[in-house]
Design an enzyme around this catalytic site. Structure first.
Site, PDB file in Angstrom:
ATOM      1  N   ASN A   8      -2.399   3.771  47.275  1.00 24.64           N
ATOM      2  CA  ASN A   8      -1.609   4.510  48.242  1.00 24.64           C
ATOM      3  C   ASN A   8      -3.209   4.694  49.371  1.00 24.64           C
ATOM      4  O   ASN A   8      -3.586   5.462  49.156  1.00 24.64           O
ATOM      5  CB  ASN A   8      -1.007   5.766  48.144  1.00 24.64           C
ATOM      6  CG  ASN A   8      -0.722   6.638  49.260  1.00 24.64           C
ATOM      7  OD1 ASN A   8      -0.989   6.343  50.438  1.00 24.64           O
ATOM      8  ND2 ASN A   8       0.003   7.931  48.940  1.00 24.64           N
ATOM      9  N   ARG A  89       1.900   1.183  48.710  1.00 24.39           N
ATOM     10  CA  ARG A  89       2.402   1.967  49.863  1.00 24.39           C
ATOM     11  C   ARG A  89       1.990   0.996  51.120  1.00 24.39           C
ATOM     12  O   ARG A  89       0.954   0.795  51.287  1.00 24.39           O
ATOM     13  CB  ARG A  89       1.908   3.441  50.092  1.00 24.39           C
ATOM     14  CG  ARG A  89       2.234   3.946  51.293  1.00 24.39           C
ATOM     15  CD  ARG A  89       1.557   5.030  51.579  1.00 24.39           C
ATOM     16  NE  ARG A  89       1.570   5.676  52.986  1.00 24.39           N
ATOM     17  CZ  ARG A  89       0.722   6.150  53.750  1.00 24.39           C
ATOM     18  NH1 ARG A  89      -0.564   6.126  53.445  1.00 24.39           N
ATOM     19  NH2 ARG A  89       0.968   6.717  54.951  1.00 24.39           N
ATOM     20  N   ARG A 239      -6.399   9.699  65.606  1.00 29.22           N
ATOM     21  CA  ARG A 239      -5.177   9.005  66.429  1.00 29.22           C
ATOM     22  C   ARG A 239      -5.031  10.169  67.518  1.00 29.22           C
ATOM     23  O   ARG A 239      -5.249  11.387  66.992  1.00 29.22           O
ATOM     24  CB  ARG A 239      -4.095   8.814  65.723  1.00 29.22           C
ATOM     25  CG  ARG A 239      -4.395   7.724  64.494  1.00 29.22           C
ATOM     26  CD  ARG A 239      -2.778   7.262  64.334  1.00 29.22           C
ATOM     27  NE  ARG A 239      -2.899   6.521  62.841  1.00 29.22           N
ATOM     28  CZ  ARG A 239      -2.543   6.808  61.620  1.00 29.22           C
ATOM     29  NH1 ARG A 239      -2.178   8.246  61.457  1.00 29.22           N
ATOM     30  NH2 ARG A 239      -2.701   5.894  60.951  1.00 29.22           N
ATOM     31  N   GLU A 381       3.429  10.877  46.624  1.00 27.52           N
ATOM     32  CA  GLU A 381       3.929   9.537  46.969  1.00 27.52           C
ATOM     33  C   GLU A 381       4.046   8.451  45.911  1.00 27.52           C
ATOM     34  O   GLU A 381       4.879   7.662  45.781  1.00 27.52           O
ATOM     35  CB  GLU A 381       3.130   9.016  48.272  1.00 27.52           C
ATOM     36  CG  GLU A 381       3.387   9.964  49.592  1.00 27.52           C
ATOM     37  CD  GLU A 381       2.311   9.687  50.476  1.00 27.52           C
ATOM     38  OE1 GLU A 381       2.668   9.210  51.653  1.00 27.52           O
ATOM     39  OE2 GLU A 381       1.020  10.009  50.075  1.00 27.52           O
TER      40      GLU A 381
END
Length: 397
Positions: A8, A89, A239, A381
């Protein structure tokens, strides 16, 4: 029993697990934190044995090599030949991939073609896939897509206010990311609340260096903060989050640029917490600096305000929420941010139990008179990925 290695790779960390399926037994796990930053942290856990080392600076590729070496040295496996499958992922599957797939050369090439949808992730994930194809030659690899969970968004939340012909011709829509995490969180919230998922309205917050928020209505994703690409929504480690789209041509003119690539790269890699603070993309560094550095404090305040704004909007959009869920590196480990977010939502009657929040244990965090539950659920996840890979492998056999 099959031993599956789950990779991941995120924007600031790389998490991994070696899982024995279908028993869902975690043989070994770990995380590489502060990727591409001084003082990269490498953590490995095998059973009750934990190791931690701080090294100079690792990127995603050198981190994988370090993980493979640590797997053997700490006793996760005696030899890498024991790894029978690898699951990755992958952030952006676009409209090409609506579920997990086995990776073959043609599909890897398709992933390369989707790089514009997730410029910080898809290219490095392809690199990880190609590296592990070399290191674990002959071992089948699979991709599990973050965007797949959001394919069923209602059209009124999935598309943009642009000419409808563009939407259809160029497949422009809100793809969303962190879907593997949001789906897992919704399922775990239903278990924790002891209620059927399809009866629940939830707001799941995956808050980390990459951050996204999802509204779940009657158990299904209804809206989400990331859009065509992961740069949108709440501001993140590097970001920008939502900005006016005319900012791009404006900056091109001011910076005398002929193409938008430089601006897009800056919005992805040099903005957010890092760009505002000028200190770091890591929340831990910002907390430490905030008392003396006003820009660091500003970055923290902006992050909290944007989370509050999105959660408040989703709360009204889905007609109220049964529970708010905190997850991700910040959501799970930063009680100060959790408290600030809930303080911003007090107008909705949502209240935090301060002692429970400070303890930071998995489970409910709300005060007795809170209008909605507040849950802390560590995301997993890798387990969700393992289930997807195992299902594909079962279908193959």
């Amino acid at each position: 029993m099959t031993k599956i290695l789950l990779i991941n790779a995120g924007s600031s960390s790389l998490k991994w697990q070696l899982v024995k399926m279908p028993a869902e037994h975690v043989i070994a796990s770990g995380q590489v934190e502060r990727l591409n930053l001084p003082g990269t942290i490498v953590k490995v856990k095998v059973g009750s044995k934990k190791t931690k080392e701080v090294v100079e600076t690792l990127d995603e590729i050198t981190a994988i090599d370090r993980v493979l070496k640590r797997l053997i040295t700490v006793g996760g496996v005696e030899t890498l030949d024991e790894v029978e499958a690898v699951g990755h992922r992958v952030v952006a599957g676009g409209t090409l991939f609506k579920g997990p797939v086995k990776l073959i050369p043609s599909r890897i090439n398709q992933l390369k073609g989707l790089s514009e949808l997730a410029p910080l992730h898809n290219p490095l994930e392809v690199k990880c896939i190609e590296l592990l194809a070399q290191r674990l030659s002959g071992v089948p690899q699979y991709a599990v897509f973050d965007s797949a969970y959001f394919h069923g968004l209602p059209e009124k939340t999935a598309i943009y206010g642009i000419p409808y012909e563009w939407t259809k011709k160029y497949q422009i829509r809100r793809y969303g990311e962190h879907g593997i995490s949001h789906q897992y969180l919704a399922q775990q919230a239903a278990v924790m609340l002891n209620r059927p998922l399809d009866e629940l309205n939830l707001i799941t917050m995956h808050l980390g260096s990459g951050a996204s928020i999802t509204a779940v209505k009657n158990g299904r994703p209804y809206d989400t903060s990331m859009g065509l690409t992961p740069v949108t929504g709440v501001m993140m480690g590097t970001r920008s989050g939502d900005v006016d789209p005319t900012l791009v041509p404006y900056l091109m003119k001011r910076l005398d640029l002929e193409t938008p690539e430089v601006v897009i790269q800056e919005l992805n890699a040099s903005s957010g917490l890092l760009g505002v603070s000028g200190v770091s993309s890591d929340m831990r560094d910002l907390h430490e600096a905030a008392e003396k550095n006003q820009r660091a404090k500003l970055a923290l305040d902006m992050f909290v305000n944007q989370v509050v704004k999105l959660v408040g909007g989703y709360y009204t959009e889905i007609g109220g929420a049964d529970a708010l869920v905190f997850a991700g590196g910040i959501g799970e480990k930063d009680p100060e941010i959790r408290q600030a977010v809930i303080e911003g939502l007090r107008v909705l009657g949502i209240k935090l139990d301060i002692a429970l929040n400070e303890a930071g244990k998995t489970g409910p965090l709300e005060a007795q008179d809170s209008r909605a539950k507040i849950l802390l659920i560590p995301t997993n996840e890798e387990l969700a990925m393992a289930r997807g890979v195992q299902q594909l492998m079962d279908e193959e056999n």
